[in-house]
Write a protein that holds these residues in place. Structure first.
Motif, PDB file in Angstrom:
ATOM      1  N   GLY A  24      35.008  38.923  40.203  1.00 45.66           N
ATOM      2  CA  GLY A  24      33.839  39.305  40.970  1.00 45.66           C
ATOM      3  C   GLY A  24      34.028  40.607  41.736  1.00 45.66           C
ATOM      4  N   ILE A  25      35.277  41.075  41.849  1.00 42.40           N
ATOM      5  CA  ILE A  25      35.511  42.354  42.530  1.00 42.40           C
ATOM      6  C   ILE A  25      35.157  43.485  41.563  1.00 42.40           C
ATOM      7  CG2 ILE A  25      37.247  43.908  43.502  1.00 42.40           C
ATOM      8  CD1 ILE A  25      38.601  41.551  44.746  1.00 42.40           C
ATOM      9  N   GLN A  26      34.289  44.384  42.033  1.00 35.56           N
ATOM     10  CA  GLN A  26      33.850  45.520  41.228  1.00 35.56           C
ATOM     11  C   GLN A  26      34.475  46.796  41.796  1.00 35.56           C
ATOM     12  OE1 GLN A  26      31.273  45.398  38.626  1.00 35.56           O
ATOM     13  NE2 GLN A  26      31.675  43.201  38.706  1.00 35.56           N
ATOM     14  N   VAL A  27      34.941  47.653  40.904  1.00 33.19           N
ATOM     15  CA  VAL A  27      35.588  48.896  41.304  1.00 33.19           C
ATOM     16  C   VAL A  27      34.789  50.068  40.747  1.00 33.19           C
ATOM     17  CG1 VAL A  27      37.707  50.276  41.157  1.00 33.19           C
ATOM     18  CG2 VAL A  27      37.847  47.788  41.259  1.00 33.19           C
ATOM     19  N   GLU A  28      34.610  51.103  41.578  1.00 30.36           N
ATOM     20  CA  GLU A  28      33.918  52.302  41.103  1.00 30.36           C
ATOM     21  C   GLU A  28      34.819  53.006  40.094  1.00 30.36           C
ATOM     22  OE1 GLU A  28      31.150  55.887  42.369  1.00 30.36           O
ATOM     23  OE2 GLU A  28      31.237  53.978  43.408  1.00 30.36           O
ATOM     24  N   TYR A  29      34.286  53.196  38.880  1.00 36.05           N
ATOM     25  CA  TYR A  29      35.053  53.779  37.787  1.00 36.05           C
ATOM     26  C   TYR A  29      34.137  54.751  37.053  1.00 36.05           C
ATOM     27  CZ  TYR A  29      37.942  53.846  33.534  1.00 36.05           C
ATOM     28  OH  TYR A  29      38.724  54.229  32.474  1.00 36.05           O
ATOM     29  N   TYR A  30      34.395  56.041  37.213  1.00 32.16           N
ATOM     30  CA  TYR A  30      33.572  57.095  36.622  1.00 32.16           C
ATOM     31  C   TYR A  30      32.101  56.913  36.986  1.00 32.16           C
ATOM     32  CZ  TYR A  30      37.619  58.587  33.953  1.00 32.16           C
ATOM     33  OH  TYR A  30      38.859  59.045  33.579  1.00 32.16           O
ATOM     34  N   ILE A  56      39.891  47.215  34.395  1.00 30.60           N
ATOM     35  CA  ILE A  56      40.480  48.539  34.629  1.00 30.60           C
ATOM     36  C   ILE A  56      41.917  48.437  35.144  1.00 30.60           C
ATOM     37  CG2 ILE A  56      38.262  49.659  35.070  1.00 30.60           C
ATOM     38  CD1 ILE A  56      39.321  49.590  38.106  1.00 30.60           C
ATOM     39  N   ALA A  57      42.432  47.200  35.239  1.00 34.56           N
ATOM     40  CA  ALA A  57      43.793  47.009  35.753  1.00 34.56           C
ATOM     41  C   ALA A  57      44.380  45.720  35.202  1.00 34.56           C
ATOM     42  CB  ALA A  57      43.769  46.952  37.288  1.00 34.56           C
ATOM     43  N   GLU A  61      44.817  53.480  35.047  1.00 30.04           N
ATOM     44  CA  GLU A  61      44.887  54.901  35.383  1.00 30.04           C
ATOM     45  C   GLU A  61      45.326  55.016  36.835  1.00 30.04           C
ATOM     46  OE1 GLU A  61      41.297  57.088  34.435  1.00 30.04           O
ATOM     47  OE2 GLU A  61      40.870  55.722  32.777  1.00 30.04           O
ATOM     48  N   LYS A  62      46.398  55.782  37.082  1.00 32.19           N
ATOM     49  CA  LYS A  62      46.949  55.909  38.443  1.00 32.19           C
ATOM     50  C   LYS A  62      45.933  56.381  39.472  1.00 32.19           C
ATOM     51  CE  LYS A  62      51.890  56.636  38.330  1.00 32.19           C
ATOM     52  NZ  LYS A  62      52.969  57.589  38.455  1.00 32.19           N
ATOM     53  N   GLU A  96      40.616  53.545  44.649  1.00 34.50           N
ATOM     54  CA  GLU A  96      39.337  52.835  44.461  1.00 34.50           C
ATOM     55  C   GLU A  96      39.564  51.321  44.409  1.00 34.50           C
ATOM     56  OE1 GLU A  96      36.203  53.852  44.513  1.00 34.50           O
ATOM     57  OE2 GLU A  96      36.789  55.934  44.827  1.00 34.50           O
ATOM     58  N   VAL A  97      40.626  50.905  43.727  1.00 29.91           N
ATOM     59  CA  VAL A  97      40.945  49.476  43.630  1.00 29.91           C
ATOM     60  C   VAL A  97      41.251  48.928  45.022  1.00 29.91           C
ATOM     61  CG1 VAL A  97      42.606  47.797  42.727  1.00 29.91           C
ATOM     62  CG2 VAL A  97      41.742  49.602  41.238  1.00 29.91           C
ATOM     63  N   GLU A  98      42.065  49.678  45.764  1.00 30.88           N
ATOM     64  CA  GLU A  98      42.424  49.255  47.123  1.00 30.88           C
ATOM     65  C   GLU A  98      41.171  49.124  47.997  1.00 30.88           C
ATOM     66  OE1 GLU A  98      45.786  50.373  50.471  1.00 30.88           O
ATOM     67  OE2 GLU A  98      45.421  51.756  48.817  1.00 30.88           O
ATOM     68  N   LYS A  99      40.271  50.102  47.882  1.00 33.41           N
ATOM     69  CA  LYS A  99      39.028  50.087  48.661  1.00 33.41           C
ATOM     70  C   LYS A  99      38.171  48.872  48.291  1.00 33.41           C
ATOM     71  CE  LYS A  99      35.321  52.956  48.207  1.00 33.41           C
ATOM     72  NZ  LYS A  99      34.658  54.239  48.046  1.00 33.41           N
ATOM     73  N   ALA A 100      38.073  48.584  47.002  1.00 34.57           N
ATOM     74  CA  ALA A 100      37.262  47.450  46.546  1.00 34.57           C
ATOM     75  C   ALA A 100      37.817  46.128  47.079  1.00 34.57           C
ATOM     76  CB  ALA A 100      37.201  47.426  45.021  1.00 34.57           C
TER      77      ALA A 100
END
Length: 186
Positions: A41-47, A56-57, A73-74, A79-83
């Motif tokens: 359910g966690i969404q990450v901003e990706y492009y 994405i991970a 992608e490093k 973004e992952v941390e923020k999400a």
């Protein structure tokens, strides 16, 4: 009666889906043990678009209290941390530049009781869904009277719908007991 069988099969399939949905929702309720399902359910901003974290991970649990997340992608690590911070999981991400680690703290007694309440809500929702399926199926079966189906066949169909409902309610109750035990075991 063939039509009644079709309605029963449809009801069984739909009840099965309600039970599966309950299982999915319950995996999101953490029981003190680290699980990748906690991050569903966690969404990450990706492009410029929101993407599910697990697409994405890679997400692994090296031990019972840790979740490790390694973005493919490093540059996505921020973004992952923020999400994760913005989700309401209450977990603090620890970032080493390549991998984000989440430490899952042991649950307090109060938090365990809150989680059991949350599980009860999900279980009650599932039971309501199953009962609604029963009602809809019975309504469909009763409409067969207009097509000349006998009252006895309709009565037997309704009894079979009730037996099916009872069986699914029992499975939901068993699921609750197992999850409650999982949450309350220290």
């Amino acid at each position: 009666m063939e039509e009644i069988e079709l309605f029963l099969d449809d009801a069984k399939d739909t009840m099965e889906k309600a039970l599966k949905h309950l299982s999915i929702e319950l995996t999101k309720i953490r029981a003190g043990k680290a699980s990748p399902a906690m991050l569903e359910g966690i969404q990450v901003e990706y492009y410029g678009m929101l993407s599910p974290l697990n697409t994405i991970a890679s997400i692994v649990t090296p031990d019972a209290r840790t979740i490790a997340i390694k973005p493919f992608e490093k540059k996505l690590i921020g973004e992952v941390e923020k999400a994760i911070r913005n989700s309401n999981l209450g977990l603090a991400p620890n970032n080493d530049g390549e991998i984000i680690r989440l430490s899952v703290p042991p649950l307090t007694e109060e938090r365990r009781r809150d989680l059991v309440k949350k599980v009860k809500q999900e279980v009650e929702t599932a039971k309501v869904n199953v009962r609604n399926i029963r009602k809809d199926t019975n309504d469909d079966i009763r409409k067969l009277v207009k097509e000349g189906v006998s009252e006895d066949a309709i009565k037997m169909g309704e009894e079979r719908v009730q037996k099916l409902t009872d069986a699914f309610i029992a499975r939901i109750d068993d699921t609750f007991v197992a999850k409650e035990k999982d949450i309350l075991s220290v």
